[in-house]
Design a protein around this motif. Structure first.
Motif, mmCIF file in Angstrom:
data_model
loop_
_atom_site.group_PDB
_atom_site.id
_atom_site.type_symbol
_atom_site.label_atom_id
_atom_site.label_comp_id
_atom_site.label_asym_id
_atom_site.label_seq_id
_atom_site.Cartn_x
_atom_site.Cartn_y
_atom_site.Cartn_z
ATOM 1 N N ALA A 93 -15.675 32.739 -28.137
ATOM 2 C CA ALA A 93 -15.918 33.645 -29.073
ATOM 3 C C ALA A 93 -16.344 32.570 -30.388
ATOM 4 C CB ALA A 93 -14.987 34.477 -29.509
ATOM 5 N N ILE A 94 -15.668 31.660 -30.745
ATOM 6 C CA ILE A 94 -15.932 30.741 -31.833
ATOM 7 C C ILE A 94 -17.269 29.796 -31.496
ATOM 8 C CG2 ILE A 94 -15.147 28.771 -32.818
ATOM 9 C CD1 ILE A 94 -13.550 31.132 -33.700
ATOM 10 N N LEU A 95 -17.431 29.577 -30.463
ATOM 11 C CA LEU A 95 -18.770 28.765 -30.123
ATOM 12 C C LEU A 95 -19.806 29.848 -30.137
ATOM 13 C CD1 LEU A 95 -19.853 26.035 -29.321
ATOM 14 C CD2 LEU A 95 -19.724 26.847 -26.787
ATOM 15 N N ALA A 96 -19.842 30.977 -29.748
ATOM 16 C CA ALA A 96 -20.720 32.020 -29.936
ATOM 17 C C ALA A 96 -21.000 32.313 -31.427
ATOM 18 C CB ALA A 96 -20.497 33.430 -29.247
ATOM 19 N N ALA A 97 -19.939 32.471 -32.346
ATOM 20 C CA ALA A 97 -20.186 32.848 -33.732
ATOM 21 C C ALA A 97 -20.789 31.743 -34.189
ATOM 22 C CB ALA A 97 -18.939 33.017 -34.168
ATOM 23 N N ALA A 98 -20.583 30.391 -33.897
ATOM 24 C CA ALA A 98 -21.190 29.176 -34.653
ATOM 25 C C ALA A 98 -22.779 29.152 -34.127
ATOM 26 C CB ALA A 98 -20.576 28.052 -34.176
ATOM 27 N N GLY A 99 -23.059 29.469 -33.023
ATOM 28 C CA GLY A 99 -24.328 29.539 -32.661
ATOM 29 C C GLY A 99 -25.261 30.652 -33.251
ATOM 30 N N LEU A 100 -24.546 31.766 -33.158
ATOM 31 C CA LEU A 100 -25.258 32.912 -34.012
ATOM 32 C C LEU A 100 -25.385 32.463 -35.333
ATOM 33 C CD1 LEU A 100 -26.099 35.626 -33.357
ATOM 34 C CD2 LEU A 100 -23.971 36.510 -34.289
ATOM 35 N N ILE A 101 -24.752 31.828 -36.242
ATOM 36 C CA ILE A 101 -24.939 31.551 -37.358
ATOM 37 C C ILE A 101 -25.863 30.440 -37.560
ATOM 38 C CG2 ILE A 101 -23.824 30.194 -39.394
ATOM 39 C CD1 ILE A 101 -21.210 31.564 -38.719
ATOM 40 N N TYR A 102 -25.852 29.481 -36.685
ATOM 41 C CA TYR A 102 -27.119 28.375 -36.589
ATOM 42 C C TYR A 102 -28.418 29.070 -36.269
ATOM 43 C CZ TYR A 102 -29.955 24.791 -34.805
ATOM 44 O OH TYR A 102 -31.165 24.068 -34.609
ATOM 45 N N PHE A 103 -28.503 29.850 -35.452
ATOM 46 C CA PHE A 103 -29.892 30.480 -35.103
ATOM 47 C C PHE A 103 -30.287 31.834 -36.058
ATOM 48 C CE2 PHE A 103 -28.717 28.753 -31.036
ATOM 49 C CZ PHE A 103 -29.973 28.135 -30.809
ATOM 50 N N LYS A 104 -29.145 32.338 -36.529
ATOM 51 C CA LYS A 104 -29.823 33.571 -37.462
ATOM 52 C C LYS A 104 -29.826 33.136 -38.646
ATOM 53 C CE LYS A 104 -30.492 37.431 -36.407
ATOM 54 N NZ LYS A 104 -31.546 38.278 -36.050
ATOM 55 N N ALA A 105 -28.904 32.078 -39.166
ATOM 56 C CA ALA A 105 -29.034 31.630 -40.658
ATOM 57 C C ALA A 105 -29.685 30.402 -40.970
ATOM 58 C CB ALA A 105 -27.591 32.004 -41.339
ATOM 59 N N TRP A 106 -29.010 29.385 -40.253
ATOM 60 C CA TRP A 106 -29.556 27.823 -40.589
ATOM 61 C C TRP A 106 -31.013 27.733 -40.255
ATOM 62 C CZ3 TRP A 106 -28.219 23.630 -43.331
ATOM 63 C CH2 TRP A 106 -28.663 22.428 -42.816
ATOM 64 N N VAL A 107 -31.373 28.168 -39.057
ATOM 65 C CA VAL A 107 -32.873 27.771 -38.818
ATOM 66 C C VAL A 107 -33.698 28.718 -39.573
ATOM 67 C CG1 VAL A 107 -34.588 28.239 -36.762
ATOM 68 C CG2 VAL A 107 -32.235 27.194 -36.403
ATOM 69 N N PRO A 108 -33.723 29.848 -39.772
ATOM 70 C CA PRO A 108 -34.644 30.711 -40.602
ATOM 71 C C PRO A 108 -34.544 30.091 -42.153
ATOM 72 C CG PRO A 108 -33.242 32.314 -39.420
ATOM 73 C CD PRO A 108 -32.668 30.922 -39.199
ATOM 74 N N LEU A 109 -33.502 29.883 -42.652
ATOM 75 C CA LEU A 109 -33.363 29.471 -43.974
ATOM 76 C C LEU A 109 -34.101 28.125 -44.582
ATOM 77 C CD1 LEU A 109 -29.926 30.677 -45.244
ATOM 78 C CD2 LEU A 109 -32.263 31.378 -45.921
ATOM 79 N N THR A 110 -33.800 27.228 -43.359
ATOM 80 C CA THR A 110 -34.116 25.718 -43.541
ATOM 81 C C THR A 110 -35.293 25.356 -42.775
ATOM 82 O OG1 THR A 110 -32.775 24.706 -41.773
ATOM 83 C CG2 THR A 110 -31.815 24.951 -43.944
ATOM 84 N N GLY A 111 -35.524 25.995 -41.502
ATOM 85 C CA GLY A 111 -36.572 25.694 -40.683
ATOM 86 C C GLY A 111 -36.468 24.394 -39.778
ATOM 87 N N ILE A 112 -34.907 23.824 -40.082
ATOM 88 C CA ILE A 112 -34.749 22.851 -39.340
ATOM 89 C C ILE A 112 -33.989 23.081 -37.838
ATOM 90 C CG2 ILE A 112 -33.079 20.851 -39.188
ATOM 91 C CD1 ILE A 112 -33.242 20.930 -42.463
ATOM 92 N N THR A 113 -34.623 22.619 -36.791
ATOM 93 C CA THR A 113 -33.941 22.603 -35.564
ATOM 94 C C THR A 113 -33.641 21.557 -34.880
ATOM 95 O OG1 THR A 113 -36.306 22.703 -34.571
ATOM 96 C CG2 THR A 113 -35.508 24.889 -35.256
ATOM 97 N N VAL A 114 -33.374 21.420 -33.883
ATOM 98 C CA VAL A 114 -32.879 20.145 -33.035
ATOM 99 C C VAL A 114 -34.407 19.615 -32.256
ATOM 100 C CG1 VAL A 114 -31.849 19.224 -30.933
ATOM 101 C CG2 VAL A 114 -30.808 21.024 -32.514
ATOM 102 N N PRO A 115 -34.818 18.687 -32.727
ATOM 103 C CA PRO A 115 -36.013 17.956 -32.107
ATOM 104 C C PRO A 115 -35.706 17.439 -30.739
ATOM 105 C CG PRO A 115 -35.323 16.399 -33.775
ATOM 106 C CD PRO A 115 -34.172 17.662 -33.882
#
Length: 135
Positions: free
Chosen positions: A21-43
């Motif tokens: 659940a912790i891992l899923a929450a971290a992933g959700l934050i990464y994909f729903k907040a970090w990526v849309p705000l910064t546009g930075i993904t894993v190359p």
């Protein structure tokens, strides 16, 4: 005079469900907040060096598409995920139940499938396997 030793209690162990659940929450934050705000993904370093798609190219975009419930576009980014995910569940269950021989064969098959997918998706005849955006 005798010495008194204090034994620390063992720390509580977290359940695998809690860790998941912790891992899923971290992933959700990464994909729903970090990526849309910064546009930075894993190359993909493999793609950056060779210009070829690896078996994992397109997974981040596929997950982003799945979060928007766009199943078709997610499949176009990386169809291997849709094949390997259920196979991995079967592998995990058979491995846990002690069916070692079957789980080893299944893992070997998934590895060969991933390598073949990574190789074939770079040839023009199999260009439909390359990560693309649908029109």
């Amino acid at each position: 005079m005798s010495t008194i030793s204090y034994k620390h209690p063992e720390p509580k162990k977290r359940s695998p469900l809690f860790k998941g659940a912790i891992l899923a929450a971290a992933g959700l934050i990464y994909f729903k907040a970090w990526v849309p705000l910064t546009g930075i993904t894993v190359p993909c370093p493999f793609h950056a060096v060779t210009g070829w798609y690896c078996p994992g190219c397109g997974i981040t975009r596929a997950i982003l598409s799945l979060l928007h419930l766009d199943w078709v576009q997610a499949f176009r980014y990386n169809p291997l995920v849709f094949v390997l995910a259920p196979m991995y569940v079967v592998y995990a269950v058979t491995h846990k139940k002690g069916m070692r021989r079957f789980s080893q064969i299944l893992m070997a098959f998934m590895l060969v499938m991933s390598l073949a997918f990574g190789l074939l998706r770079n040839f023009p005849m199999f260009a439909f396997m390359a990560p693309t955006v649908l029109p």
